[in-house]
Design a protein around this motif. Structure first.
Motif, mmCIF file in Angstrom:
data_model
loop_
_atom_site.group_PDB
_atom_site.id
_atom_site.type_symbol
_atom_site.label_atom_id
_atom_site.label_comp_id
_atom_site.label_asym_id
_atom_site.label_seq_id
_atom_site.Cartn_x
_atom_site.Cartn_y
_atom_site.Cartn_z
ATOM 1 N N GLY A 1 0.886 -1.170 -0.289
ATOM 2 C CA GLY A 1 0.032 0.038 -0.110
ATOM 3 C C GLY A 1 0.932 1.245 -0.074
ATOM 4 O O GLY A 1 1.849 1.327 0.717
ATOM 5 N N LEU A 2 0.355 2.274 -0.907
ATOM 6 C CA LEU A 2 1.114 3.539 -0.947
ATOM 7 C C LEU A 2 0.679 4.617 0.234
ATOM 8 O O LEU A 2 1.434 5.503 0.292
ATOM 9 C CB LEU A 2 1.083 3.810 -2.381
ATOM 10 C CG LEU A 2 1.841 2.926 -3.482
ATOM 11 C CD1 LEU A 2 1.638 3.410 -4.884
ATOM 12 C CD2 LEU A 2 3.413 2.914 -3.066
ATOM 13 N N ASP A 3 -0.392 4.702 0.377
ATOM 14 C CA ASP A 3 -0.996 5.780 1.147
ATOM 15 C C ASP A 3 -0.253 5.883 2.572
ATOM 16 O O ASP A 3 0.276 7.198 2.784
ATOM 17 C CB ASP A 3 -2.488 5.580 1.725
ATOM 18 C CG ASP A 3 -3.350 5.509 0.476
ATOM 19 O OD1 ASP A 3 -2.961 5.070 -0.737
ATOM 20 O OD2 ASP A 3 -4.560 6.106 0.533
ATOM 21 N N GLU A 4 0.019 5.057 3.262
ATOM 22 C CA GLU A 4 0.926 5.100 4.536
ATOM 23 C C GLU A 4 2.231 5.348 4.169
ATOM 24 O O GLU A 4 2.847 6.398 5.022
ATOM 25 C CB GLU A 4 0.699 3.726 5.291
ATOM 26 C CG GLU A 4 1.564 3.647 6.570
ATOM 27 C CD GLU A 4 1.192 2.581 7.299
ATOM 28 O OE1 GLU A 4 2.279 2.425 8.518
ATOM 29 O OE2 GLU A 4 0.384 1.810 7.091
ATOM 30 N N ARG A 5 2.920 4.812 3.218
ATOM 31 C CA ARG A 5 4.232 5.119 3.009
ATOM 32 C C ARG A 5 4.214 6.581 2.473
ATOM 33 O O ARG A 5 5.250 7.386 2.786
ATOM 34 C CB ARG A 5 4.838 4.041 1.785
ATOM 35 C CG ARG A 5 6.169 4.454 1.419
ATOM 36 C CD ARG A 5 7.088 3.972 2.558
ATOM 37 N NE ARG A 5 6.920 2.754 3.373
ATOM 38 C CZ ARG A 5 7.522 1.595 2.704
ATOM 39 N NH1 ARG A 5 8.293 1.691 1.677
ATOM 40 N NH2 ARG A 5 7.024 0.487 3.454
ATOM 41 N N TRP A 6 3.144 7.107 1.723
ATOM 42 C CA TRP A 6 3.490 8.560 1.222
ATOM 43 C C TRP A 6 3.246 9.534 2.535
ATOM 44 O O TRP A 6 4.225 10.393 2.375
ATOM 45 C CB TRP A 6 2.015 8.720 0.317
ATOM 46 C CG TRP A 6 1.682 10.012 -0.197
ATOM 47 C CD1 TRP A 6 0.874 11.022 0.414
ATOM 48 C CD2 TRP A 6 2.537 10.834 -1.121
ATOM 49 N NE1 TRP A 6 0.909 12.282 -0.111
ATOM 50 C CE2 TRP A 6 1.766 12.119 -1.036
ATOM 51 C CE3 TRP A 6 3.357 10.786 -2.053
ATOM 52 C CZ2 TRP A 6 2.334 13.396 -2.011
ATOM 53 C CZ3 TRP A 6 3.744 11.778 -2.912
ATOM 54 C CH2 TRP A 6 3.041 12.934 -2.898
ATOM 55 N N ALA A 7 2.326 9.112 3.427
ATOM 56 C CA ALA A 7 2.429 9.970 4.729
ATOM 57 C C ALA A 7 3.633 10.080 5.368
ATOM 58 O O ALA A 7 3.933 11.016 5.961
ATOM 59 C CB ALA A 7 1.096 9.486 5.580
#
Length: 430
Positions: free
Chosen positions: A384-390
């Motif tokens: 998942g990219l959302d958490e890494r983006w944050a």
């Protein structure tokens, strides 16, 4: 030099580029060597004229109803440098070094042409045969995305937190109006100048020699942060090149752990030696040959592939590349990308991660390669990219610019104010 001499010089350089298919830096350098009387301000203005003309080559040609070097250089002054026909005529009057230009009424009539009447690829200022790829990547927004690639780029610095703070770097340049980057937590930005204005020579500053910062586009900084490196881990930068991302990751890791930096073309690694010394990044271990990595197969926590690509995301900085790209270039890079994905994935330990990055905006090099890789390697799944983006950006409330054609992010001048980058991440099943 007055404006007329600079305009004539730009026409000569543009003609040389077109007739002899020369790279812009080479043509500009040779012009400077044969015109040593030109000062640094003159050379900067001529360079700006040439680069701006190439950024909007097709739309300039449409507006001027001609695509000779004279047409492009003149359109640059009228359309990008905001010099009116009347002002241009008055400025060049009596300048014996100025080229002949059309009369004021003709230039005014050219500016009245409606670009909306031009074909879509002309409005977008990209080669016509690439319109399908851009539409696939960006849908109905593809023209706006392409137009953003025709603007001048800013200059971005990455603060080296092993040696300095962002506040120190901002203070060192306080007379140059730097601003904190909008997304990258350690980024500092100098906005692009206008007309003949020069961008600062950051690499000539004392603070650069002290290792306080590296010159690195904000998009590249974000991609480095998306790798998710943690102190104490072992990282493999498989296509390390000059080492910009290795240096960024070393700072994130606080010099704790190990980074193996490898590139199939070991000559590209040479600049890293001095950059490591200046930065104080003690955990980077340069590996010049593939055989020197054999012992790490299946043992690396995170592998980064900054893959060879067409560089379409960097067209703001290298506008001549936009007009040299070919279908063969893309096919060659796709083969390279598949090869490095297969080779680098062998080093990821069970539970470890693989990051795939390009500075391209073409689906052929991005989502298509990711889908093909997952089909060949079912042992990997996208994370998942959302958490890494944050974790990677300073304003996590800004949503991640997810790709529309599969797992990945697409950074671009229009979306994120950065160069164009693609990022996809995978985790190896345990």
């Amino acid at each position: 030099m007055r404006l007329g001499g600079r305009l004539q010089a730009a026409i000569e350089v543009l003609s040389e580029i077109e007739s002899r298919h020369r790279p812009v830096p080479d043509a500009l350098r040779d012009w400077g060597l044969s015109h040593r009387f030109a000062g640094s301000g003159d050379r900067a203005a001529i360079s700006n004229l040439v680069h701006d003309a190439l950024r909007m080559k097709l739309s300039h040609g449409f507006i001027m109803d001609g695509d000779r070097a004279e047409d492009l250089a003149l359109a640059t002054l009228l359309r990008q440098w905001s010099i009116s026909p009347a002002e241009l005529v008055a400025t060049l009057d009596g300048d014996r070094f100025a080229p002949e230009i059309p009369d004021e009424n003709h230039m005014q009539a050219c500016l009245q042409r409606d670009l909306a009447d031009a074909p879509a690829h002309v409005q977008a200022d990209i080669p016509e045969w690439l319109t399908g790829s851009f539409e696939q990547a960006f849908g109905s927004a593809w023209i706006d995305e392409a137009r953003a690639l025709a603007a001048r780029p800013p200059l971005d610095l990455r603060v080296n937190t092993l040696m300095a703070t962002r506040e120190q770097v901002l203070s060192a340049f306080e007379d140059r109006r730097p601003v904190p980057a909008r997304l990258a937590p350690f980024g500092v930005r100098f906005e692009a100048g206008e007309g003949p204005q020069r961008q600062i020579a950051a690499a000539s500053e004392v603070s650069f020699a002290r290792g306080w910062f590296e010159i690195q586009d904000e998009g590249s900084q974000i991609a480095s942060g998306m790798v998710g490196a943690r102190p104490g881990e072992t990282i493999l930068d498989y296509c390390a090149g000059g080492g910009g991302k290795s240096l960024a990751i070393a700072a994130v890791m606080g010099n704790q752990g190990r980074i193996l930096a490898y590139d199939a073309d070991r000559r590209r690694l040479a600049p890293m030696v001095e950059r490591i010394r200046r930065s104080g990044a003690e955990i980077i271990d340069i590996r010049e040959r593939a055989g020197q990595l054999a012992e790490f197969e299946g043992q690396i926590d995170r592998v980064l592939i900054d893959a060879p690509c067409t560089g379409t995301g960097t067209w703001r900085r290298r506008p001549d590349a936009k007009w040299r790209i070919s279908e063969k270039n893309i096919a060659d890079r796709m083969a390279d990308q598949d090869k490095v994905l297969d080779a680098a994935s062998a080093f990821v330990r069970p539970g470890g991660e693989l990051a795939y990055v390009t500075c391209s905006l073409l689906p052929e090099e991005n989502g298509d390669r990711v889908k093909a890789f997952m089909a060949r390697h079912p042992e990997f799944e996208p994370f998942g990219l959302d958490e890494r983006w944050a974790e990677a950006v300073v304003n996590p409330q800004i949503p991640p610019p997810l790709a529309g054609d599969g797992p990945g992010l697409v950074l671009s001048p229009a979306r994120t104010g950065t160069d164009g980058f693609y990022f996809a991440g995978f985790r190896r099943r345990t």
